[in-house]
Design an enzyme around this catalytic site. Structure first.
Site, short mmCIF file in Angstrom:
data_model
loop_
_atom_site.label_atom_id
_atom_site.label_comp_id
_atom_site.label_asym_id
_atom_site.label_seq_id
_atom_site.Cartn_x
_atom_site.Cartn_y
_atom_site.Cartn_z
N PHE A 152 10.02 16.63 -9.72
CA PHE A 152 9.24 15.57 -9.11
C PHE A 152 9.68 15.41 -7.65
CE2 PHE A 152 9.39 14.64 -13.65
CZ PHE A 152 8.04 14.49 -13.95
N GLU A 155 7.58 17.01 -0.87
CA GLU A 155 7.87 17.79 0.33
C GLU A 155 8.15 16.83 1.48
OE1 GLU A 155 5.71 21.50 1.14
OE2 GLU A 155 4.49 21.00 -0.59
N LYS A 251 -2.35 4.44 1.36
CA LYS A 251 -2.52 4.53 2.80
C LYS A 251 -3.76 5.38 3.09
CE LYS A 251 -0.07 5.85 7.02
NZ LYS A 251 1.17 6.47 7.55
N ALA A 252 -4.78 4.77 3.67
CA ALA A 252 -6.01 5.50 3.97
C ALA A 252 -5.75 6.58 5.02
CB ALA A 252 -7.09 4.54 4.46
N CYS A 260 0.81 20.97 -4.26
CA CYS A 260 0.90 20.36 -5.60
C CYS A 260 -0.37 19.63 -6.02
CB CYS A 260 2.08 19.40 -5.65
SG CYS A 260 3.69 20.21 -5.51
#
Length: 425
Positions: A152, A155, A251-252, A260
């Site tokens: 989990f 990056e 967060k737009a 992934c």
């Protein structure tokens, strides 16, 4: 413990380094000679903050070694982690070719009881598949157990995620393997979920798909907010304070990308289709994500007079997110392709991603020079505190198109810029 990591990419290298930190002896196995030679000298073949320093440290302490010798590596290690790629197939499903090849090699060279751990993101039922392939390739019936132990890692923050996981998932039906995995992770202070391998494999896909759902939800909501002149940041904050929802992944922006989310969402959709249980919500998630860069381009076109022909657009950020050099499925690349279709002239900049010959790596000033608009596609910290007044003086037109809503709108507007974000009022 003596641990073998098969596959020295992003997941494999990070996993191996964390086990070194825990005091284990780790061998990294890869068939790519160029990767192995670079790693032996302490050089990563990808960008991830903090990892290269850790790599150098454990090479020097001899806790970590690298090899291309498959047979010796399998025979000399007790725990084997499969960390190879599972790329997306043409139908959206995960391609398990590399996983099968590894299982075949393990079957051919296994010499005593071992725990084989699938760390790669794999479809439900892969643990059983790996077990069967190993057994089919054994020359003698040597016992082993296969465990599902998904990663989990995010990056850009993989090191911190690996050192401080919010949970560890162990999927096995073997008490022997379960005991060994508990010992391996005994120094980690987080919940450990012990379950069946199939459930473990599903947890990984379900987690990534749910996060992708949150991103597409807020992006689609942002389009409605745009039409109503509502600041979507206020909406995100207002709903994110509800502990049942939380503010993460609300967060737009221009949509999700990377190695992934796109691959894992599509793989889960394909699995569900094959079972006759289509996941219509996730299908909508994919559609919204594909539309988001196109939506942003329409906003850019409207701001620049609906004709981008011969307009020079400076694209800031190529990686799909900050603190990584991963451009796989990056929204910025989708945006660039669409801008080229509109016959715009494109200039690009990224602090880490380097495309082309070294002499073609422009500075931020060179990228901005003569631009009709600066389009921010990646929320690198480098872009937050630029000399915006200086950049404005280099531009043909003073437009900032903020695809990540990362800048202070009022601040740049005071400098004379015309600012356009995503429902950022």
């Amino acid at each position: 413990m003596n641990i073998l990591i098969i596959g020295t990419g992003y997941v494999g290298t990070t996993t191996g380094l964390i086990f070194c930190e825990m005091g284990h002896k780790v061998t990294g196995l890869d068939l790519d000679d160029q990767k192995i030679q670079a790693l032996k000298t302490g050089k990563l073949h990808f960008f991830e903050p903090g990892l290269e320093e850790l790599l150098t440290k454990h090479i020097q302490t001899h806790q970590l070694t690298f090899t291309k010798d498959t047979e010796t590596a399998i025979k000399e290690n007790d725990q084997i982690f499969i960390c190879v790629g599972t790329p997306q197939g043409s139908d959206g499903s995960a391609d398990l070719t590399f996983v099968k090849n590894v299982a075949k090699s393990i079957g051919q060279h296994i010499n005593k009881y071992k725990v084989i751990v699938t760390k790669s993101t794999v479809p439900v039922g892969t643990a059983e598949l790996v077990t069967n392939v190993i057994q089919e390739n054994q020359t003698a019936p040597i016992p082993f157990d296969v465990v599902s132990n998904p990663e989990f890692l995010r990056e850009g923050s993989a090191l911190q995620d690996a050192l401080n996981p919010d949970r560890i998932v162990i999927g096995t039906t073997s008490e022997t393997a379960r005991t060994i995995m508990r010992e391996l992770y005994k120094d980690f202070h987080c919940p450990i979920v012990e379950t069946h391998p199939k459930a473990s494999e599903m947890i990984k896909y379900a987690a990534n798909s749910f996060l992708a759902l949150k991103i597409s939800y807020i992006n689609e909501l942002a389009r409605v907010c745009d039409n109503l002149a509502i600041n979507v940041k206020d909406v995100s904050n207002g709903i994110g304070l509800d502990h049942r929802i939380n503010p993460h992944f609300l967060k737009a922006g221009m949509g999700y990308g990377g190695s992934c989310f796109p691959k894992d969402v599509n793989a889960l959709i394909q699995t569900a289709k094959e079972l006759g249980n289509p996941l219509s919500i996730l299908e909508a998630v994919v559609q919204v994500n594909a539309e988001q860069p196109v939506y942003f381009i329409e906003k850019i076109k409207q701001a620049l007079g609906n004709d981008l022909k011969n307009k020079t657009i400076a694209v800031l950020g190529l990686s799909f997110k900050a603190n990584t050099d991963d451009i796989r499925e990056s929204p910025s690349l989708v945006l660039i392709d669409k801008l080229l279709e509109e016959q715009a002239t494109i200039k690009t900049h990224d602090p880490v991603v380097k495309m082309g010959a070294p002499h073609q790596f422009p500075t931020i000033e060179e990228t901005a020079a003569g631009a009709d608009a600066l389009v921010i596609c990646t929320d690198w910290d480098d872009y937050k505190n630029l000399d915006w007044a200086g950049l404005k003086s280099l531009m043909n037109q003073p437009y900032i198109m903020d695809g990540r809503n990362m800048l202070d709108k009022e601040k740049v507007e005071r400098l004379g810029f015309r600012y356009l974000g995503i429902a950022n009022y």
